[in-house]
Structure formats: C-alpha cells, structure tokens
Scaffold this motif. Structure first.
Motif, PDB file in Angstrom:
ATOM      1  N   GLN A  53       0.844  -1.185   0.000  1.00 35.18           N
ATOM      2  CA  GLN A  53       0.000   0.000   0.000  1.00 35.18           C
ATOM      3  C   GLN A  53       0.885   1.244   0.000  1.00 35.18           C
ATOM      4  OE1 GLN A  53      -2.877  -0.166   3.187  1.00 35.18           O
ATOM      5  NE2 GLN A  53      -3.828  -2.025   2.387  1.00 35.18           N
ATOM      6  N   PHE A  54       0.556   2.163  -0.917  1.00 33.85           N
ATOM      7  CA  PHE A  54       1.335   3.394  -1.068  1.00 33.85           C
ATOM      8  C   PHE A  54       0.387   4.577  -1.114  1.00 33.85           C
ATOM      9  CE2 PHE A  54       2.950   6.680  -4.006  1.00 33.85           C
ATOM     10  CZ  PHE A  54       4.086   7.061  -3.318  1.00 33.85           C
ATOM     11  N   LYS A  55       0.777   5.675  -0.469  1.00 36.52           N
ATOM     12  CA  LYS A  55      -0.011   6.899  -0.446  1.00 36.52           C
ATOM     13  C   LYS A  55       0.906   8.105  -0.550  1.00 36.52           C
ATOM     14  CE  LYS A  55      -2.593   8.571   2.640  1.00 36.52           C
ATOM     15  NZ  LYS A  55      -3.193   8.814   3.961  1.00 36.52           N
ATOM     16  N   VAL A  56       0.456   9.130  -1.287  1.00 34.33           N
ATOM     17  CA  VAL A  56       1.250  10.347  -1.420  1.00 34.33           C
ATOM     18  C   VAL A  56       0.324  11.554  -1.345  1.00 34.33           C
ATOM     19  CG1 VAL A  56       1.114  10.268  -3.955  1.00 34.33           C
ATOM     20  CG2 VAL A  56       2.948  11.584  -2.840  1.00 34.33           C
ATOM     21  N   TYR A  57       0.821  12.610  -0.711  1.00 30.93           N
ATOM     22  CA  TYR A  57       0.125  13.896  -0.688  1.00 30.93           C
ATOM     23  C   TYR A  57       1.102  14.963  -1.165  1.00 30.93           C
ATOM     24  CZ  TYR A  57      -1.600  18.325   1.150  1.00 30.93           C
ATOM     25  OH  TYR A  57      -1.994  19.637   1.273  1.00 30.93           O
ATOM     26  N   HIS A  58       0.625  15.817  -2.094  1.00 30.63           N
ATOM     27  CA  HIS A  58       1.489  16.871  -2.637  1.00 30.63           C
ATOM     28  C   HIS A  58       0.741  18.188  -2.652  1.00 30.63           C
ATOM     29  CE1 HIS A  58       4.501  18.907  -5.026  1.00 30.63           C
ATOM     30  NE2 HIS A  58       3.571  19.259  -5.890  1.00 30.63           N
ATOM     31  N   ARG A  59       1.414  19.233  -2.149  1.00 33.70           N
ATOM     32  CA  ARG A  59       0.915  20.600  -2.245  1.00 33.70           C
ATOM     33  C   ARG A  59       1.939  21.402  -3.015  1.00 33.70           C
ATOM     34  NH1 ARG A  59       0.207  24.047   3.164  1.00 33.70           N
ATOM     35  NH2 ARG A  59       2.445  24.410   2.834  1.00 33.70           N
ATOM     36  N   GLY A  60       1.524  21.995  -4.144  1.00 33.75           N
ATOM     37  CA  GLY A  60       2.481  22.723  -4.966  1.00 33.75           C
ATOM     38  C   GLY A  60       1.778  23.572  -6.004  1.00 33.75           C
ATOM     39  N   GLY A  61       2.396  23.671  -7.180  1.00 34.47           N
ATOM     40  CA  GLY A  61       1.860  24.496  -8.256  1.00 34.47           C
ATOM     41  C   GLY A  61       2.820  25.603  -8.631  1.00 34.47           C
ATOM     42  N   GLN A  62       2.633  26.138  -9.857  1.00 29.61           N
ATOM     43  CA  GLN A  62       3.543  27.159 -10.388  1.00 29.61           C
ATOM     44  C   GLN A  62       2.841  28.461 -10.755  1.00 29.61           C
ATOM     45  OE1 GLN A  62       5.135  23.967 -13.219  1.00 29.61           O
ATOM     46  NE2 GLN A  62       6.912  25.300 -12.992  1.00 29.61           N
ATOM     47  N   ILE A  63       1.516  28.458 -10.875  1.00 30.43           N
ATOM     48  CA  ILE A  63       0.828  29.652 -11.371  1.00 30.43           C
ATOM     49  C   ILE A  63       0.172  30.451 -10.245  1.00 30.43           C
ATOM     50  CG2 ILE A  63       0.416  28.646 -13.647  1.00 30.43           C
ATOM     51  CD1 ILE A  63      -2.414  27.980 -12.769  1.00 30.43           C
ATOM     52  N   ASP A  64       0.412  30.051  -8.995  1.00 24.09           N
ATOM     53  CA  ASP A  64      -0.183  30.759  -7.863  1.00 24.09           C
ATOM     54  C   ASP A  64       0.783  31.817  -7.336  1.00 24.09           C
ATOM     55  OD1 ASP A  64       1.413  29.547  -5.345  1.00 24.09           O
ATOM     56  OD2 ASP A  64       1.065  27.976  -6.825  1.00 24.09           O
ATOM     57  N   ILE A  65       0.298  32.629  -6.403  1.00 24.47           N
ATOM     58  CA  ILE A  65       1.153  33.641  -5.761  1.00 24.47           C
ATOM     59  C   ILE A  65       1.303  33.345  -4.270  1.00 24.47           C
ATOM     60  CG2 ILE A  65       0.625  35.444  -7.445  1.00 24.47           C
ATOM     61  CD1 ILE A  65      -1.404  36.582  -5.444  1.00 24.47           C
ATOM     62  N   SER A  66       0.971  32.128  -3.870  1.00 17.71           N
ATOM     63  CA  SER A  66       1.062  31.750  -2.473  1.00 17.71           C
ATOM     64  C   SER A  66       2.510  31.561  -2.049  1.00 17.71           C
ATOM     65  CB  SER A  66       0.296  30.445  -2.239  1.00 17.71           C
ATOM     66  OG  SER A  66       0.544  29.939  -0.952  1.00 17.71           O
ATOM     67  N   ASN A  67       2.823  31.965  -0.810  1.00 16.17           N
ATOM     68  CA  ASN A  67       4.153  31.761  -0.243  1.00 16.17           C
ATOM     69  C   ASN A  67       4.244  30.475   0.578  1.00 16.17           C
ATOM     70  OD1 ASN A  67       5.247  34.216  -1.243  1.00 16.17           O
ATOM     71  ND2 ASN A  67       4.232  35.351   0.427  1.00 16.17           N
ATOM     72  N   ALA A  68       3.167  29.689   0.567  1.00 16.99           N
ATOM     73  CA  ALA A  68       3.166  28.443   1.328  1.00 16.99           C
ATOM     74  C   ALA A  68       4.224  27.487   0.789  1.00 16.99           C
ATOM     75  CB  ALA A  68       1.784  27.780   1.247  1.00 16.99           C
ATOM     76  N   SER A  69       4.809  26.720   1.676  1.00 14.69           N
ATOM     77  CA  SER A  69       5.878  25.795   1.310  1.00 14.69           C
ATOM     78  C   SER A  69       5.333  24.624   0.498  1.00 14.69           C
ATOM     79  CB  SER A  69       6.563  25.259   2.571  1.00 14.69           C
ATOM     80  OG  SER A  69       7.100  26.311   3.339  1.00 14.69           O
ATOM     81  N   LEU A  70       6.191  24.105  -0.371  1.00 14.09           N
ATOM     82  CA  LEU A  70       5.860  22.887  -1.097  1.00 14.09           C
ATOM     83  C   LEU A  70       5.878  21.710  -0.130  1.00 14.09           C
ATOM     84  CD1 LEU A  70       7.998  23.338  -4.332  1.00 14.09           C
ATOM     85  CD2 LEU A  70       5.605  23.920  -3.991  1.00 14.09           C
ATOM     86  N   ILE A  71       4.972  20.781  -0.342  1.00 16.69           N
ATOM     87  CA  ILE A  71       4.881  19.597   0.523  1.00 16.69           C
ATOM     88  C   ILE A  71       4.780  18.350  -0.340  1.00 16.69           C
ATOM     89  CG2 ILE A  71       3.459  18.349   2.195  1.00 16.69           C
ATOM     90  CD1 ILE A  71       2.609  20.965   3.387  1.00 16.69           C
ATOM     91  N   THR A  72       5.571  17.351  -0.022  1.00 15.70           N
ATOM     92  CA  THR A  72       5.438  16.022  -0.618  1.00 15.70           C
ATOM     93  C   THR A  72       5.689  15.001   0.481  1.00 15.70           C
ATOM     94  OG1 THR A  72       6.243  16.787  -2.769  1.00 15.70           O
ATOM     95  CG2 THR A  72       6.230  14.407  -2.385  1.00 15.70           C
TER      96      THR A  72
END
Length: 375
Positions: free
Chosen positions: A204-223
């Motif tokens: 069993q494998f699970k992944v969560y990713h928070r990212g993107g290139q076209i936004d203006i958010s300063n939130a950190s990338l998450i993987t």
C-alpha cells in the motif's frame, strides 16, 4: 512490561504464520451501482446516517462526536454492458447545524472491460480503497469531501490493484492558494488462492502533494509519502460452524517527508500494525489489533495512530504511540443492500496506561430504482 509487549507481538506473528488485510468489515458502507445492465436509466440513493462517539482523553486526539448523515442522490444511464454514467448531488448535514455542511455535484463515468475498471469523476474512494487504518482514517467518509479524480481498478484471481488520484484543490493564475493532490496504489498479490485458504502479500502506497507554479502563495511545497507492506492470510470455515472466517495480517508501515522544508518535527518514521480477527455467522466480527508507531504521520491517516497531535489534539504535541484495540462490528441487513451497523472499539494506551473507547451506530441505505429497462 517488556515481557508483555514481546508476548503480544509473538502472539500476532504466530497467528499470521499459521492462519487478510484483517480489518473490520466495511462492505456495508460501500456504495452500489445498478443491480444489472438491464437498468437502462435508474435513480440511485446512497445514504449513511452516523452517530459516532469518541471517548478519547489523550493529547494526540481528544474526544468528539459525529452525528448526522451523508446523502448521494444520482441518476444513472447504462450505455451498454461496459459503459455507465451517473450524475447528481452529494450532501452532508451535521445535526445541530442549521445549514448543510457540504453540498457538491456528483459526476461519474465508469468503463469496465474484462477484470478492469476505469473511473473518472467521483472515484470509488474512502473505505473502498481498503487501506489499513494507520494510512487512512475510517471517519474520512464522514468528515471529508468525496474523492474526485481518476482511478484504475483490477480484480483478478491472483492480484487486485487500485491506482487512484484525488484532485483536492484546483488553482488558477494568481491564486492565493496552492494546488493539492493525493493519490496512491494498493496491490494485493495472492501467493495461495484456494476456496478455503488464501495467502497474499499486500503493498500500500499513499502520497500527498501541495504545490503548483501559477499561484502567488508563499506556502511551502509539501510532498509526503507512506508505504506499507506485509503478509495476510484468510481461512474460510464451514457455513454450518459458529465461526465463518479467520483472518490475520502483519504490516510494516513507513512515513517520509520529502518536502525540502521542515514543517513537521520529524521527517521520517515507521510503525508495526498487527491484526487478528474472527467473523461469525450470527454474532458479527471481533478484531484484535496492535500498533507501535515511532515518529509516524500520515495525511488523512487514522488519528489515533499519529505521533503528532491532530486537529482534535493539543497543538504541537508529539508522542510515539503504542496501542491495543479490541473492535467489534455487527451488520444487520434490514433491506436489500441496506444495513444497520453497530460498532464498539475499546483501546488501551500502553504508554500512558489509560483505557479509552468509542462506539457507533450507522444506517447504510442503498437504493437503485429502474426508471427504464433495456428492451
């Protein structure tokens, strides 16, 4: 205490060696499609009325109650033996709230061929994935929005496969938030597959990713990823006997944070998850589970298994977890494909030497009413 812990682990390992993913049976919660391809056009209603009371008294997750219902109302069209389309709405209402908690459209394209299924839109998610609970919280079907994305399923004689993507937050140019995506893979390879006995190796494998290139958010990338592998076995007994089925499983579970920015107090961790269950013909299912987790975290994973405080816990609190569960579940079929489900879950916290519990009642009602049959 060390001797007791060693005996617990040895007990589960011996059961696994001699005697599937052993979990409480959640089949009563899974939604259904048309009864047959003869239903050209049909009306579908799937609803779960839930009352779950969690009497927890720890800093990882404190007690809370869930009380309300989820409802899917949909219309379906069966193009042919392989292709099916459904559309409608999803609603969630928590009792004590004047407004609906969630109102969302429902959309699903389902294409089947041989032992394969490709689904687009509202995928077969939540409990249908059959993740072990450290990786996937049972309550997600109550508290989370339906999963939306794409999914490939294969149900075979020698292996089952589930590959899925859940697109959780869409972004557009100059958005102030980042896109969020979850996904995973569940593989169950059968080494022995006989009528009365099966032995398999689950991955069993699970992944969560928070990212993107076209936004203006300063939130950190998450993987962040989780991986679990183990051994599971199943004995089917005589239908005439008191016991219907015996299952056991043993899993090694990992957590890895590859975000590049340290947002959690730890970047990796692991756990051991052991289960043994018996299912009777008339008295429901009993499941004994043992969890030992160190620096463990899973996005949308079981709250009790986390080493980091959840949204219901004390902010910033960290604790390695060692727990013993005794679960009981009983499904009473009150109509075709509809069930009244009772659950009880006492647990003992070995680290804090404390006893906690939860109990629940669910109504799972499913209706597929033909409006027009194939000629």
């Amino acid at each position: 205490m060390k001797l007791i812990k060693s005996l617990i682990v040895l007990f589960f390992l011996l059961l696994t060696y001699h005697e599937g993913c052993s979990q409480i049976d959640n089949s009563a919660f899974l939604s259904t499609g048309p009864d047959s391809v003869d239903q050209k056009i049909y009306l579908g209603i799937n609803t779960t009325g839930y009352f779950k009371n969690n009497e927890y008294f720890n800093d990882i997750v404190e007690g809370y109650t869930l009380f309300g219902y989820n409802l899917i109302v949909k219309g379906g069209y069966q193009f042919n033996d392989n292709l099916n389309f459904e559309a409608g709405g999803f609603f969630r209402w928590d009792f004590g709230n004047e407004d609906f908690r969630t109102v969302l459209p429902y959309f699903k394209i389902n294409y089947q061929w041989e032992k394969n299924t490709l689904t687009f839109g509202n995928i077969n998610g939540w409990l249908a994935h059959q993740y072990i609970e450290p990786l996937y919280e049972f309550e997600n079907f109550i508290t989370n929005n339906p999963e939306l994305g794409i999914q490939y399923l294969r149900k075979g004689n020698w292996y089952d496969l589930d590959i899925w993507v859940d697109w959780q937050n869409m972004i557009y140019p100059l958005d102030s938030a980042k896109e969020e995506i979850a996904g995973g893979l569940i593989f169950d390879g059968k080494i022995v597959n006989k009528n009365s006995f099966s032995l398999s190796i689950p991955l069993q494998f699970k992944v969560y990713h928070r990212g993107g290139q076209i936004d203006i958010s300063n939130a950190s990338l998450i993987t962040r990823t989780n991986f679990a592998f183990g051994l599971k076995t199943n004995w089917k007994l005589s239908e005439a006997s008191v016991l219907k089925e015996i299952e056991t499983s043993a899993f090694y579970v990992t957590f890895n944070d590859n975000s590049g920015t340290e947002l959690l107090p730890f970047n990796d961790g692991n756990g051991i998850f052991l289960n043994a269950s018996v299912r009777s013909n008339n008295f429901g299912q009993f499941l004994l589970s043992y969890w030992n987790g160190n620096d463990f975290y899973s996005y949308q994973g079981g709250r009790l298994y986390q080493s980091l405080a959840t949204e219901y816990g004390t902010p910033g609190y960290i604790e390695d977890r060692e727990l013993i569960f005794l679960r009981y579940g009983y499904d009473l079929e009150i109509a075709k494909n509809s069930y009244l489900t009772l659950r009880g879950e006492p647990l003992y916290d070995l680290n804090n030497k404390s006893f906690e519990y939860s109990f629940a009642l669910y109504f799972n009602l499913k209706l597929n009413y033909p409006l027009l049959k194939n000629k």
